[in-house]
Scaffold this active site. Structure first.
Site, mmCIF file in Angstrom:
data_model
loop_
_atom_site.group_PDB
_atom_site.id
_atom_site.type_symbol
_atom_site.label_atom_id
_atom_site.label_comp_id
_atom_site.label_asym_id
_atom_site.label_seq_id
_atom_site.Cartn_x
_atom_site.Cartn_y
_atom_site.Cartn_z
ATOM 1 C CE LYS A 122 1.025 1.128 4.458
ATOM 2 N NZ LYS A 122 1.736 2.342 4.866
ATOM 3 N N PRO A 175 9.770 -4.427 -0.307
ATOM 4 C CG PRO A 175 10.796 -2.537 -1.214
ATOM 5 C CD PRO A 175 9.572 -3.386 -1.331
ATOM 6 C CB SER A 232 11.753 -1.789 7.846
ATOM 7 O OG SER A 232 11.619 -2.853 8.748
ATOM 8 N N GLY A 280 7.617 1.279 4.824
ATOM 9 C CA GLY A 280 6.441 2.152 4.799
ATOM 10 C C GLY A 280 5.417 1.692 3.779
ATOM 11 C CG LEU A 281 6.425 0.434 0.362
ATOM 12 C CD1 LEU A 281 7.349 -0.213 -0.657
ATOM 13 C CD2 LEU A 281 5.553 1.493 -0.319
ATOM 14 N N GLY A 332 4.442 -4.125 4.171
ATOM 15 C CA GLY A 332 4.780 -5.492 3.755
ATOM 16 C C GLY A 332 4.317 -6.582 4.718
ATOM 17 N N GLY A 333 4.592 -6.406 5.988
ATOM 18 C CA GLY A 333 4.191 -7.410 6.980
ATOM 19 C C GLY A 333 2.676 -7.456 7.133
ATOM 20 C CB SER A 334 0.157 -4.729 7.386
ATOM 21 O OG SER A 334 0.844 -4.058 8.393
ATOM 22 C CB THR A 335 0.067 -6.588 2.481
ATOM 23 O OG1 THR A 335 -0.838 -6.995 1.467
ATOM 24 C CG2 THR A 335 1.487 -6.930 2.072
ATOM 25 C CG ASP A 374 -0.556 0.105 8.250
ATOM 26 O OD1 ASP A 374 -1.322 1.031 8.598
ATOM 27 O OD2 ASP A 374 0.638 0.279 7.966
HETATM 28 P P1 ATP Z 1 4.055 -0.261 7.774
HETATM 29 O O1 ATP Z 1 4.030 0.559 6.519
HETATM 30 O O2 ATP Z 1 2.785 -1.076 7.983
HETATM 31 O O3 ATP Z 1 4.481 0.484 8.974
HETATM 32 P P2 ATP Z 1 6.569 -1.350 6.957
HETATM 33 O O4 ATP Z 1 6.472 -1.546 5.487
HETATM 34 O O5 ATP Z 1 7.246 -0.079 7.386
HETATM 35 O O6 ATP Z 1 5.131 -1.420 7.567
HETATM 36 P P3 ATP Z 1 7.236 -4.109 7.323
HETATM 37 O O7 ATP Z 1 7.874 -4.428 6.020
HETATM 38 O O8 ATP Z 1 5.855 -4.564 7.545
HETATM 39 O O9 ATP Z 1 7.333 -2.531 7.615
HETATM 40 O O10 ATP Z 1 8.232 -4.692 8.450
HETATM 41 C C1 ATP Z 1 8.281 -4.188 9.739
HETATM 42 C C2 ATP Z 1 8.852 -5.224 10.689
HETATM 43 O O11 ATP Z 1 8.004 -6.365 10.735
HETATM 44 C C3 ATP Z 1 10.238 -5.747 10.324
HETATM 45 O O12 ATP Z 1 11.029 -5.655 11.487
HETATM 46 C C4 ATP Z 1 10.031 -7.205 9.956
HETATM 47 O O13 ATP Z 1 11.101 -8.033 10.367
HETATM 48 C C5 ATP Z 1 8.748 -7.570 10.708
HETATM 49 N N1 ATP Z 1 7.945 -8.598 10.010
HETATM 50 C C6 ATP Z 1 7.301 -9.616 10.571
HETATM 51 N N2 ATP Z 1 6.655 -10.348 9.662
HETATM 52 C C7 ATP Z 1 6.888 -9.795 8.471
HETATM 53 C C8 ATP Z 1 6.499 -10.111 7.135
HETATM 54 N N3 ATP Z 1 5.732 -11.167 6.840
HETATM 55 N N4 ATP Z 1 6.934 -9.303 6.150
HETATM 56 C C9 ATP Z 1 7.705 -8.212 6.441
HETATM 57 N N5 ATP Z 1 8.096 -7.881 7.672
HETATM 58 C C10 ATP Z 1 7.709 -8.657 8.691
#
Ligand code: ATP
Length: 283
Positions: A10, A94, A96, A98-99, A101-104, A136
């Protein structure tokens, strides 16, 4: 039994922090839309009552700390399911960044298990379940375009933006969302024009949208990581019409209408950033 689920990233068209709550969370208002950069999730039923995760990433754990693992465990507990699941994550988004990734990934596991095990859980219930794991996740359960309120658990659908191209450029740093929120001081927050973004979406007005996108967390992240400002400037110079940091950063996105221009901006950004993507909206 095998089920595949797409887990799209997102971007935030707006992100506003409205206040700090007694429970430590912040009240937010975030307009998000999904883009065609996606992790691929493969789910396979296991006869044994356990959850397994396979993925190849230096940055993401494959154990109970993984959000996809947590989502599967939660789903099993909530609906008292005694069989297990193997989750294979093909990580493209990628980390951490801001996209989301973990939430989706977590949202895709909730949607996918619902299908794999023919549970017919209503989508609103999946979103509420997801909210207990991350702010998210409810939006990611629905995907498309929406506004998330409260700490993210209230999601209302919004019209899709007009069609455009998105260039994503991630500086070579990871940003922890928690660290950024810990630095929020409500008296210093600059609020974006959320209503302006909503109006632009209703009118499908690309220029109006570009003029109103905004992110309250940008000033905090850029004070810690000035390279984000540099990338923003480069994206603007390359010709993007709307430029903003997504989520808590550090990914910067640029919006353009024409594909040829998007390609030129992509090529130009490749000179400054290792991780650059050119994607379409799917929201
Ligand atoms: P948001 O935009 O929701 O704040 P983000 O894109 O900044 O998220 P993520 O990629 O979701 O950050 O990763 C944040 C943390 O979650 C990392 O420390 C990662 O190790 C952890 N994590 C746990 N499960 C996952 C997963 N399936 N994919 C990515 N990161 C994960």
């Amino acid at each position: 039994m095998t089920h595949f689920e797409k887990a799209p990233a997102k971007i935030n068209l707006s992100l506003d922090v409205l206040g700090k709550r007694d429970d430590g969370y912040h009240d937010v208002e975030m307009i998000m839309t999904t883009v065609d950069l996606a992790d691929r999730i493969e789910l396979n039923t296991l006869e044994e009552d356990r959850v397994e995760v396979t993925l190849w990433s230096r940055y993401v754990p494959n154990d109970e700390r993984n959000l996809a693992y947590k989502a599967a465990r939660l789903f099993k507990q909530k609906y008292n399911i005694k069989k297990g699941v193997h989750i294979k994550i093909d990580k493209v988004i990628p980390v951490s960044a801001g996209l989301g990734g973990g939430s989706t990934d977590a949202a895709a596991v909730l949607r996918g298990l619902n299908q794999l095990w023919n549970m017919n859980v209503p989508i609103d219930e999946l979103a509420s379940l997801g909210a207990t794991l991350g702010s998210d996740i409810p939006f990611c359960v629905y995907g498309s375009t929406g506004i998330a309120k409260g700490f993210g658990e209230i999601v209302e659908k919004l019209p899709s933006p007009p069609p455009f191209w998105v260039i994503l450029a991630k500086p070579d740093i990871g940003v922890s969302t928690k660290t950024i929120f810990q630095r929020v001081h409500m008296n210093e927050i600059i609020h974006p024009n959320t209503e302006g973004v909503i109006q632009a979406l209703h009118e499908k007005n690309f220029d109006m949208l570009c003029n109103h996108i905004g992110n309250s967390l940008e000033a905090i992240t850029t004070s810690l990581h000035p390279e984000v400002l540099y990338i923003k400037e480069k994206m603007r110079q390359a010709g993007a019409s709307g430029v903003l940091m997504s989520g808590s950063g550090p990914t910067v996105y640029g919006l353009v209408e024409q594909q040829s221009k998007a390609q030129r901006i992509y090529n130009s950004m490749k000179g400054f950033c290792q991780e650059v993507f050119i994607v379409r909206l799917i929201g």
